[in-house]
Design a protein around this motif. Structure first.
Motif, PDB file in Angstrom:
ATOM      1  N   MET A 190      -1.383  -6.450  -4.441  1.00 16.45           N
ATOM      2  CA  MET A 190      -2.116  -6.400  -5.680  1.00 16.45           C
ATOM      3  C   MET A 190      -1.278  -5.624  -6.682  1.00 16.45           C
ATOM      4  SD  MET A 190      -5.845  -4.649  -6.367  1.00 16.45           S
ATOM      5  CE  MET A 190      -6.727  -6.035  -5.693  1.00 16.45           C
TER       6      MET A 190
ATOM      7  N   VAL B  35      -0.286  -3.311  -9.943  1.00 17.70           N
ATOM      8  CA  VAL B  35      -0.831  -2.059 -10.480  1.00 17.70           C
ATOM      9  C   VAL B  35      -1.933  -2.361 -11.493  1.00 17.70           C
ATOM     10  CG1 VAL B  35      -0.297  -0.012 -11.846  1.00 17.70           C
ATOM     11  CG2 VAL B  35       1.277  -0.757 -10.061  1.00 17.70           C
TER      12      VAL B  35
ATOM     13  N   ASP C  21      -3.868  -5.036 -11.738  1.00 20.47           N
ATOM     14  CA  ASP C  21      -5.063  -5.539 -11.054  1.00 20.47           C
ATOM     15  C   ASP C  21      -5.786  -4.417 -10.318  1.00 20.47           C
ATOM     16  OD1 ASP C  21      -4.654  -8.118 -11.956  1.00 20.47           O
ATOM     17  OD2 ASP C  21      -3.711  -8.808 -10.097  1.00 20.47           O
ATOM     18  N   ALA C  22      -5.022  -3.541  -9.683  1.00 16.93           N
ATOM     19  CA  ALA C  22      -5.635  -2.418  -8.966  1.00 16.93           C
ATOM     20  C   ALA C  22      -6.392  -1.512  -9.926  1.00 16.93           C
ATOM     21  CB  ALA C  22      -4.560  -1.627  -8.221  1.00 16.93           C
ATOM     22  N   ARG C  23      -5.834  -1.308 -11.109  1.00 15.98           N
ATOM     23  CA  ARG C  23      -6.497  -0.475 -12.111  1.00 15.98           C
ATOM     24  C   ARG C  23      -7.828  -1.100 -12.509  1.00 15.98           C
ATOM     25  NH1 ARG C  23      -2.658  -0.335 -15.994  1.00 15.98           N
ATOM     26  NH2 ARG C  23      -1.628   1.383 -14.945  1.00 15.98           N
TER      27      ARG C  23
ATOM     28  N   GLN D 169      -9.643  -3.213 -10.819  1.00 14.37           N
ATOM     29  CA  GLN D 169     -10.560  -3.402  -9.692  1.00 14.37           C
ATOM     30  C   GLN D 169     -10.650  -2.165  -8.801  1.00 14.37           C
ATOM     31  OE1 GLN D 169      -9.656  -7.061  -7.546  1.00 14.37           O
ATOM     32  NE2 GLN D 169      -8.691  -7.881  -9.378  1.00 14.37           N
ATOM     33  N   PHE D 170     -10.380  -1.005  -9.371  1.00 15.57           N
ATOM     34  CA  PHE D 170     -10.271   0.217  -8.575  1.00 15.57           C
ATOM     35  C   PHE D 170     -11.498   0.479  -7.704  1.00 15.57           C
ATOM     36  CE2 PHE D 170     -10.046   4.905  -8.033  1.00 15.57           C
ATOM     37  CZ  PHE D 170      -8.865   4.934  -7.312  1.00 15.57           C
TER      38      PHE D 170
ATOM     39  N   VAL E 128     -11.436  -1.838  -4.766  1.00  9.85           N
ATOM     40  CA  VAL E 128     -10.380  -1.484  -3.823  1.00  9.85           C
ATOM     41  C   VAL E 128     -10.824  -0.298  -2.969  1.00  9.85           C
ATOM     42  CG1 VAL E 128      -8.022  -0.562  -3.652  1.00  9.85           C
ATOM     43  CG2 VAL E 128      -8.523  -2.439  -5.231  1.00  9.85           C
TER      44      VAL E 128
ATOM     45  N   THR F 171      -5.026  -1.984   1.073  1.00 11.67           N
ATOM     46  CA  THR F 171      -4.587  -2.724  -0.104  1.00 11.67           C
ATOM     47  C   THR F 171      -3.237  -2.177  -0.545  1.00 11.67           C
ATOM     48  OG1 THR F 171      -6.863  -3.072  -0.835  1.00 11.67           O
ATOM     49  CG2 THR F 171      -5.145  -3.363  -2.489  1.00 11.67           C
TER      50      THR F 171
ATOM     51  N   ILE G 274      -0.311  -1.874  -3.226  1.00  6.94           N
ATOM     52  CA  ILE G 274      -0.147  -1.929  -4.678  1.00  6.94           C
ATOM     53  C   ILE G 274       1.325  -2.235  -4.960  1.00  6.94           C
ATOM     54  CG2 ILE G 274      -0.468  -0.692  -6.849  1.00  6.94           C
ATOM     55  CD1 ILE G 274      -3.052  -1.035  -5.117  1.00  6.94           C
TER      56      ILE G 274
ATOM     57  N   ARG H 222       6.225  -3.387  -3.051  1.00  3.33           N
ATOM     58  CA  ARG H 222       5.186  -2.434  -2.658  1.00  3.33           C
ATOM     59  C   ARG H 222       5.597  -1.025  -3.059  1.00  3.33           C
ATOM     60  NH1 ARG H 222       3.532  -4.261   3.479  1.00  3.33           N
ATOM     61  NH2 ARG H 222       2.513  -6.210   2.892  1.00  3.33           N
TER      62      ARG H 222
ATOM     63  N   VAL I 115      -3.638   1.777  -0.731  1.00  2.00           N
ATOM     64  CA  VAL I 115      -4.944   2.427  -0.612  1.00  2.00           C
ATOM     65  C   VAL I 115      -5.401   2.117   0.805  1.00  2.00           C
ATOM     66  CG1 VAL I 115      -7.302   2.562  -1.463  1.00  2.00           C
ATOM     67  CG2 VAL I 115      -5.432   2.123  -3.063  1.00  2.00           C
TER      68      VAL I 115
END
Length: 54
Positions: free
Chosen positions: A1, A3, A5-7, A9-10, A13, A24, A26, A32, A36
């Motif tokens: 995922m 950075v 997208d992770a932000r 969908q935090f 996640v 997950t 990042i 990579r 998480v």
């Protein structure tokens, strides 16, 4: 995922890690850079790194 997208969908996640035990990864520019992970996995890794128990 990524950075970004992770932000966005935090919360999801974090829920996936805590409730479902999902790891997950990042990525930044396709590489990579972080993960998480569920707390028990992080604590086990921390103990391994420091040689401490508990």
């Amino acid at each position: 995922m990524s950075v970004a997208d992770a932000r966005r969908q935090f919360a999801d996640v974090l829920n996936a890690a805590s409730a479902r035990g999902q790891i997950t990864y990042i990525t930044s520019r396709g590489r990579r850079v972080a993960a998480v992970v569920p707390l028990p996995i992080a604590e086990a890794a921390d103990q391994t790194d420091t040689g401490e128990v508990g």
